[in-house]
Design an enzyme around this catalytic site. Sequence first.
Site, PDB file in Angstrom:
ATOM      1  N   ALA A  12       0.854  -1.194   0.000  1.00 28.74           N
ATOM      2  CA  ALA A  12       0.000   0.000   0.000  1.00 28.74           C
ATOM      3  C   ALA A  12       0.884   1.236   0.000  1.00 28.74           C
ATOM      4  CB  ALA A  12      -0.924   0.002   1.219  1.00 28.74           C
TER       5      ALA A  12
ATOM      6  N   ASP B  55      -4.731  11.207  12.810  1.00 29.53           N
ATOM      7  CA  ASP B  55      -5.265  10.795  11.508  1.00 29.53           C
ATOM      8  C   ASP B  55      -6.069   9.505  11.645  1.00 29.53           C
ATOM      9  OD1 ASP B  55      -5.793  11.122   8.802  1.00 29.53           O
ATOM     10  OD2 ASP B  55      -3.984  10.074   8.157  1.00 29.53           O
TER      11      ASP B  55
ATOM     12  N   GLY C 190       0.625   5.761   0.742  1.00 27.00           N
ATOM     13  CA  GLY C 190      -0.133   6.921   1.184  1.00 27.00           C
ATOM     14  C   GLY C 190       0.736   8.149   1.149  1.00 27.00           C
TER      15      GLY C 190
ATOM     16  N   LYS D 192       7.556  -0.282   6.434  1.00 26.41           N
ATOM     17  CA  LYS D 192       7.073   1.023   5.971  1.00 26.41           C
ATOM     18  C   LYS D 192       8.246   1.960   5.754  1.00 26.41           C
ATOM     19  CE  LYS D 192       3.660   4.607   6.680  1.00 26.41           C
ATOM     20  NZ  LYS D 192       2.411   4.986   7.368  1.00 26.41           N
TER      21      LYS D 192
ATOM     22  N   VAL E  89       4.163   1.014   2.120  1.00 21.26           N
ATOM     23  CA  VAL E  89       4.263  -0.193   2.931  1.00 21.26           C
ATOM     24  C   VAL E  89       4.543  -1.382   2.018  1.00 21.26           C
ATOM     25  CG1 VAL E  89       3.123  -1.709   4.587  1.00 21.26           C
ATOM     26  CG2 VAL E  89       2.676   0.756   4.639  1.00 21.26           C
TER      27      VAL E  89
END
Length: 320
Positions: free
Chosen positions: A33, A146, A35, A55, A40
Amino acid sequence: MGSVRQAEDEGPRDPFVVGQIVDGRYRISRRLAAGGVGVVYEAEHSFTRMRVALKALHNRAGDHPERMQAEARTLAEMRHPNIVQVTDGGVSDGVVWFTMELLQGSALRELLHRERALDLQRALWFARQIAEGVASAHDQDVVHRDLKPENVFVLRDDSLKVLDFGTSKITNKLGRSAALKTTDRFRLIGTQAYMPPERLKAERADARADVYALGHIMYEMIAGRHCWSDGPGPLDLPAAIELGMRQIYAPPAPLVDQVPGLPIEIDRMVQRALAKDPRQRQQTMRELSVEIEGALARCRAAPPIARPAFGPRGAASVAT
Protein backbone atom coordinates in the site's frame (compact mmCIF):
# COMPACT_ATOMS: atom_id res chain seq x y z
CA MET A 1 -7.32 8.14 -16.51
CA GLY A 2 -5.16 11.06 -17.62
CA SER A 3 -5.66 12.97 -14.35
CA VAL A 4 -4.89 9.86 -12.30
CA ARG A 5 -1.72 9.20 -14.27
CA GLN A 6 -0.66 12.82 -13.90
CA ALA A 7 -1.18 12.66 -10.16
CA GLU A 8 0.88 9.49 -9.97
CA ASP A 9 3.66 11.01 -12.05
CA GLU A 10 3.80 14.08 -9.83
CA GLY A 11 3.82 12.09 -6.60
CA PRO A 12 6.94 10.99 -4.76
CA ARG A 13 8.83 7.99 -6.06
CA ASP A 14 8.69 4.74 -4.13
CA PRO A 15 11.57 4.68 -1.63
CA PHE A 16 12.36 1.01 -2.31
CA VAL A 17 11.69 -1.50 -5.09
CA VAL A 18 10.81 -5.19 -5.12
CA GLY A 19 13.92 -7.33 -4.71
CA GLN A 20 15.88 -4.63 -2.94
CA ILE A 21 17.59 -5.59 0.33
CA VAL A 22 17.18 -2.97 3.04
CA ASP A 23 19.89 -2.57 5.66
CA GLY A 24 21.40 -5.88 4.52
CA ARG A 25 18.59 -7.76 6.29
CA TYR A 26 15.15 -7.24 4.79
CA ARG A 27 14.36 -8.28 1.23
CA ILE A 28 11.39 -6.44 -0.29
CA SER A 29 8.87 -9.04 -1.53
CA ARG A 30 6.00 -6.90 -2.74
CA ARG A 31 4.36 -3.51 -2.42
CA LEU A 32 1.28 -3.57 -0.19
CA ALA A 33 0.00 0.00 0.00
CA ALA A 34 0.98 3.64 -0.33
CA GLY A 35 -0.13 6.92 1.18
CA GLY A 36 0.96 10.48 1.68
CA VAL A 37 3.42 9.57 4.43
CA GLY A 38 5.09 6.56 2.86
CA VAL A 39 4.90 3.14 1.22
CA VAL A 40 4.26 -0.19 2.93
CA TYR A 41 5.91 -3.36 1.64
CA GLU A 42 5.96 -7.00 2.60
CA ALA A 43 9.53 -7.99 3.40
CA GLU A 44 11.39 -11.04 4.64
CA HIS A 45 14.22 -11.07 7.16
CA SER A 46 17.23 -12.69 5.51
CA PHE A 47 18.27 -14.69 8.58
CA THR A 48 15.04 -15.66 10.37
CA ARG A 49 12.84 -15.74 7.22
CA MET A 50 10.23 -13.90 9.25
CA ARG A 51 7.80 -11.91 7.11
CA VAL A 52 7.10 -8.36 8.23
CA ALA A 53 5.44 -5.21 6.98
CA LEU A 54 8.11 -2.61 6.20
CA LYS A 55 7.07 1.02 5.97
CA ALA A 56 9.38 3.47 4.20
CA LEU A 57 8.71 7.16 4.77
CA HIS A 58 8.78 9.73 2.02
CA ASN A 59 11.34 12.45 2.57
CA ARG A 60 9.33 15.50 3.59
CA ALA A 61 10.42 19.12 3.72
CA GLY A 62 11.08 20.25 7.27
CA ASP A 63 11.59 16.75 8.70
CA HIS A 64 14.74 16.18 10.70
CA PRO A 65 16.50 12.87 11.38
CA GLU A 66 16.55 13.40 15.15
CA ARG A 67 12.80 14.02 15.17
CA MET A 68 12.11 10.94 13.07
CA GLN A 69 14.32 8.87 15.34
CA ALA A 70 12.48 10.12 18.43
CA GLU A 71 9.15 9.27 16.81
CA ALA A 72 10.32 5.81 15.77
CA ARG A 73 11.60 5.04 19.27
CA THR A 74 8.37 6.19 20.85
CA LEU A 75 6.26 4.07 18.50
CA ALA A 76 8.48 1.04 19.10
CA GLU A 77 7.97 1.41 22.85
CA MET A 78 4.17 1.37 22.60
CA ARG A 79 2.77 -1.99 23.67
CA HIS A 80 -0.94 -2.63 23.36
CA PRO A 81 -2.96 -5.42 21.70
CA ASN A 82 -4.89 -2.82 19.67
CA ILE A 83 -1.83 -0.99 18.32
CA VAL A 84 0.31 -2.48 15.56
CA GLN A 85 3.70 -3.46 16.96
CA VAL A 86 6.81 -1.76 15.59
CA THR A 87 9.72 -4.22 15.71
CA ASP A 88 12.72 -2.63 13.98
CA GLY A 89 13.81 0.43 12.07
CA GLY A 90 16.65 2.42 10.61
CA VAL A 91 17.81 4.70 7.82
CA SER A 92 18.93 3.29 4.45
CA ASP A 93 20.01 5.44 1.52
CA GLY A 94 18.54 8.43 3.33
CA VAL A 95 15.15 6.73 3.74
CA VAL A 96 13.67 6.31 7.22
CA TRP A 97 11.97 2.93 7.55
CA PHE A 98 10.56 0.67 10.24
CA THR A 99 9.11 -2.82 10.37
CA MET A 100 5.83 -3.93 11.91
CA GLU A 101 4.03 -7.18 12.47
CA LEU A 102 2.48 -8.43 9.22
CA LEU A 103 -1.28 -8.59 9.71
CA GLN A 104 -3.84 -10.89 8.09
CA GLY A 105 -7.24 -9.38 7.43
CA SER A 106 -8.39 -6.11 5.90
CA ALA A 107 -8.67 -2.43 6.65
CA LEU A 108 -11.89 -1.28 8.30
CA ARG A 109 -12.52 0.83 5.18
CA GLU A 110 -12.61 -2.31 3.02
CA LEU A 111 -15.05 -3.93 5.44
CA LEU A 112 -17.32 -0.88 5.34
CA HIS A 113 -17.22 -0.87 1.54
CA ARG A 114 -18.45 -4.46 1.58
CA GLU A 115 -21.00 -4.27 4.39
CA ARG A 116 -21.77 -0.56 4.74
CA ALA A 117 -23.49 -0.53 8.15
CA LEU A 118 -22.21 -2.97 10.75
CA ASP A 119 -24.24 -4.87 13.31
CA LEU A 120 -24.54 -2.53 16.33
CA GLN A 121 -22.75 -4.86 18.75
CA ARG A 122 -19.92 -5.35 16.29
CA ALA A 123 -19.63 -1.59 15.66
CA LEU A 124 -19.43 -0.90 19.39
CA TRP A 125 -16.91 -3.72 19.89
CA PHE A 126 -14.75 -2.23 17.16
CA ALA A 127 -15.10 1.27 18.63
CA ARG A 128 -14.10 0.02 22.07
CA GLN A 129 -10.93 -1.58 20.71
CA ILE A 130 -9.99 1.59 18.81
CA ALA A 131 -10.59 3.68 21.92
CA GLU A 132 -8.48 1.39 24.11
CA GLY A 133 -5.58 1.37 21.65
CA VAL A 134 -5.58 5.12 21.15
CA ALA A 135 -6.03 5.74 24.89
CA SER A 136 -2.87 3.72 25.45
CA ALA A 137 -1.05 5.98 23.00
CA HIS A 138 -2.43 9.05 24.77
CA ASP A 139 -1.07 7.67 28.05
CA GLN A 140 2.35 7.95 26.41
CA ASP A 141 1.60 11.48 25.19
CA VAL A 142 1.13 10.42 21.58
CA VAL A 143 -1.84 11.91 19.70
CA HIS A 144 -2.67 10.02 16.49
CA ARG A 145 -4.21 12.93 14.48
CA ASP A 146 -5.27 10.80 11.51
CA LEU A 147 -7.77 8.28 12.85
CA LYS A 148 -9.99 6.98 10.04
CA PRO A 149 -11.22 3.59 8.78
CA GLU A 150 -8.21 3.31 6.48
CA ASN A 151 -5.93 3.35 9.54
CA VAL A 152 -7.75 0.62 11.45
CA PHE A 153 -7.03 -3.01 10.56
CA VAL A 154 -9.56 -5.78 11.23
CA LEU A 155 -7.99 -9.17 11.86
CA ARG A 156 -9.74 -12.41 10.97
CA ASP A 157 -10.96 -12.88 14.57
CA ASP A 158 -12.48 -9.35 14.64
CA SER A 159 -9.70 -7.98 16.83
CA LEU A 160 -8.44 -4.58 15.70
CA LYS A 161 -5.11 -2.84 15.31
CA VAL A 162 -4.70 0.93 15.00
CA LEU A 163 -2.15 1.73 12.29
CA ASP A 164 -0.15 4.63 10.93
CA PHE A 165 1.09 6.88 13.68
CA GLY A 166 3.22 8.61 11.04
CA THR A 167 1.29 11.87 11.46
CA SER A 168 1.14 11.62 15.24
CA LYS A 169 2.13 14.38 17.61
CA ILE A 170 4.47 13.40 20.43
CA THR A 171 3.76 15.97 23.11
CA ASN A 172 6.24 14.67 25.69
CA LYS A 173 8.32 11.54 26.09
CA LEU A 174 10.25 11.40 29.34
CA GLY A 175 11.73 14.77 28.44
CA ARG A 176 13.37 13.32 25.35
CA SER A 177 11.02 14.50 22.63
CA ALA A 178 9.01 17.17 24.40
CA ALA A 179 10.22 19.79 21.94
CA LEU A 180 9.87 17.57 18.88
CA LYS A 181 6.66 17.81 16.89
CA THR A 182 5.84 16.12 13.62
CA THR A 183 4.29 19.30 12.22
CA ASP A 184 3.89 22.94 13.07
CA ARG A 185 0.65 24.52 14.18
CA PHE A 186 -0.35 25.85 10.79
CA ARG A 187 0.41 22.76 8.73
CA LEU A 188 -2.72 20.65 8.25
CA ILE A 189 -1.91 16.99 8.70
CA GLY A 190 -4.63 14.38 8.61
CA THR A 191 -7.79 13.68 6.64
CA GLN A 192 -10.32 16.49 6.39
CA ALA A 193 -13.38 14.24 6.68
CA TYR A 194 -12.25 13.21 10.19
CA MET A 195 -10.57 16.44 11.25
CA PRO A 196 -11.97 18.49 14.16
CA PRO A 197 -12.94 22.15 13.86
CA GLU A 198 -10.04 23.36 15.98
CA ARG A 199 -7.55 21.81 13.54
CA LEU A 200 -9.28 23.40 10.55
CA LYS A 201 -9.20 26.78 12.29
CA ALA A 202 -5.47 26.40 13.05
CA GLU A 203 -6.15 26.44 16.78
CA ARG A 204 -4.37 24.38 19.39
CA ALA A 205 -5.51 20.75 19.28
CA ASP A 206 -4.94 17.96 21.76
CA ALA A 207 -6.01 14.36 22.36
CA ARG A 208 -9.67 15.37 22.05
CA ALA A 209 -9.05 15.62 18.29
CA ASP A 210 -8.79 11.82 18.29
CA VAL A 211 -12.08 11.62 20.23
CA TYR A 212 -13.71 13.63 17.45
CA ALA A 213 -12.30 11.36 14.74
CA LEU A 214 -13.54 8.25 16.55
CA GLY A 215 -16.96 9.89 16.73
CA HIS A 216 -16.97 10.03 12.93
CA ILE A 217 -15.84 6.41 12.67
CA MET A 218 -18.60 5.29 15.04
CA TYR A 219 -21.20 7.24 13.07
CA GLU A 220 -20.03 5.65 9.84
CA MET A 221 -19.98 2.11 11.23
CA ILE A 222 -23.50 2.43 12.66
CA ALA A 223 -25.19 4.43 9.88
CA GLY A 224 -23.31 2.93 6.94
CA ARG A 225 -22.28 6.36 5.66
CA HIS A 226 -20.18 9.33 6.66
CA CYS A 227 -22.37 11.96 8.28
CA TRP A 228 -21.49 14.47 5.52
CA SER A 229 -22.10 12.11 2.58
CA ASP A 230 -24.52 13.81 0.17
CA GLY A 231 -25.02 11.03 -2.37
CA PRO A 232 -25.99 7.39 -2.34
CA GLY A 233 -22.46 6.24 -1.54
CA PRO A 234 -20.97 6.16 1.96
CA LEU A 235 -18.28 8.73 1.09
CA ASP A 236 -20.00 11.05 -1.41
CA LEU A 237 -18.50 14.05 0.36
CA PRO A 238 -18.81 17.68 -0.71
CA ALA A 239 -15.93 19.75 -2.04
CA ALA A 240 -13.16 20.64 0.40
CA ILE A 241 -14.38 24.13 1.28
CA GLU A 242 -17.95 22.97 1.93
CA LEU A 243 -16.70 19.96 3.89
CA GLY A 244 -14.57 22.23 6.06
CA MET A 245 -17.50 24.55 6.71
CA ARG A 246 -19.64 21.62 7.81
CA GLN A 247 -16.94 20.36 10.14
CA ILE A 248 -16.75 23.78 11.76
CA TYR A 249 -20.41 24.83 11.82
CA ALA A 250 -22.94 22.14 10.85
CA PRO A 251 -24.28 19.57 13.33
CA PRO A 252 -24.48 15.99 12.02
CA ALA A 253 -27.92 14.49 11.46
CA PRO A 254 -28.99 12.45 14.49
CA LEU A 255 -28.05 8.79 14.23
CA VAL A 256 -31.55 7.83 15.34
CA ASP A 257 -32.79 9.30 12.04
CA GLN A 258 -30.43 7.00 10.15
CA VAL A 259 -31.02 3.87 12.24
CA PRO A 260 -34.59 3.45 13.53
CA GLY A 261 -34.67 1.86 16.94
CA LEU A 262 -31.13 2.91 17.86
CA PRO A 263 -30.89 3.52 21.63
CA ILE A 264 -30.88 7.26 22.24
CA GLU A 265 -27.90 7.03 24.60
CA ILE A 266 -25.73 5.71 21.76
CA ASP A 267 -26.78 8.63 19.57
CA ARG A 268 -25.96 11.05 22.39
CA MET A 269 -22.58 9.42 22.97
CA VAL A 270 -21.61 9.78 19.30
CA GLN A 271 -22.99 13.32 19.04
CA ARG A 272 -21.01 14.32 22.13
CA ALA A 273 -17.81 12.96 20.58
CA LEU A 274 -18.60 15.08 17.49
CA ALA A 275 -19.13 18.31 19.44
CA LYS A 276 -17.64 21.36 17.73
CA ASP A 277 -16.21 22.66 21.00
CA PRO A 278 -13.64 20.19 22.37
CA ARG A 279 -14.71 21.15 25.89
CA GLN A 280 -18.11 19.57 25.16
CA ARG A 281 -16.65 16.21 24.06
CA GLN A 282 -15.58 13.32 26.23
CA GLN A 283 -12.46 14.83 27.74
CA THR A 284 -10.29 11.75 27.36
CA MET A 285 -10.30 8.68 25.18
CA ARG A 286 -10.58 6.63 28.38
CA GLU A 287 -13.83 8.40 29.20
CA LEU A 288 -15.20 7.59 25.75
CA SER A 289 -14.05 3.99 26.06
CA VAL A 290 -15.96 3.60 29.33
CA GLU A 291 -19.09 4.99 27.68
CA ILE A 292 -18.70 2.60 24.75
CA GLU A 293 -18.21 -0.33 27.14
CA GLY A 294 -21.44 0.55 28.96
CA ALA A 295 -23.35 0.91 25.70
CA LEU A 296 -22.01 -2.42 24.49
CA ALA A 297 -23.09 -4.18 27.70
CA ARG A 298 -26.63 -2.77 27.41
CA CYS A 299 -26.75 -3.66 23.72
CA ARG A 300 -25.81 -7.27 24.42
CA ALA A 301 -28.61 -7.53 27.00
CA ALA A 302 -31.26 -6.05 24.68
CA PRO A 303 -33.00 -7.49 21.60
CA PRO A 304 -31.03 -6.83 18.41
CA ILE A 305 -32.07 -3.91 16.22
CA ALA A 306 -32.20 -3.93 12.45
CA ARG A 307 -29.24 -2.28 10.78
CA PRO A 308 -29.59 -0.12 7.67
CA ALA A 309 -29.39 -1.98 4.37
CA PHE A 310 -28.47 -0.37 1.07
CA GLY A 311 -29.72 -1.17 -2.39
CA PRO A 312 -27.60 -1.15 -5.55
CA ARG A 313 -27.93 2.64 -5.85
CA GLY A 314 -27.02 3.17 -2.20
CA ALA A 315 -30.53 3.97 -0.97
CA ALA A 316 -30.98 3.01 2.67
CA SER A 317 -33.66 0.68 3.93
CA VAL A 318 -33.93 -1.48 7.04
CA ALA A 319 -32.33 -4.92 7.06
CA THR A 320 -34.63 -7.67 8.16
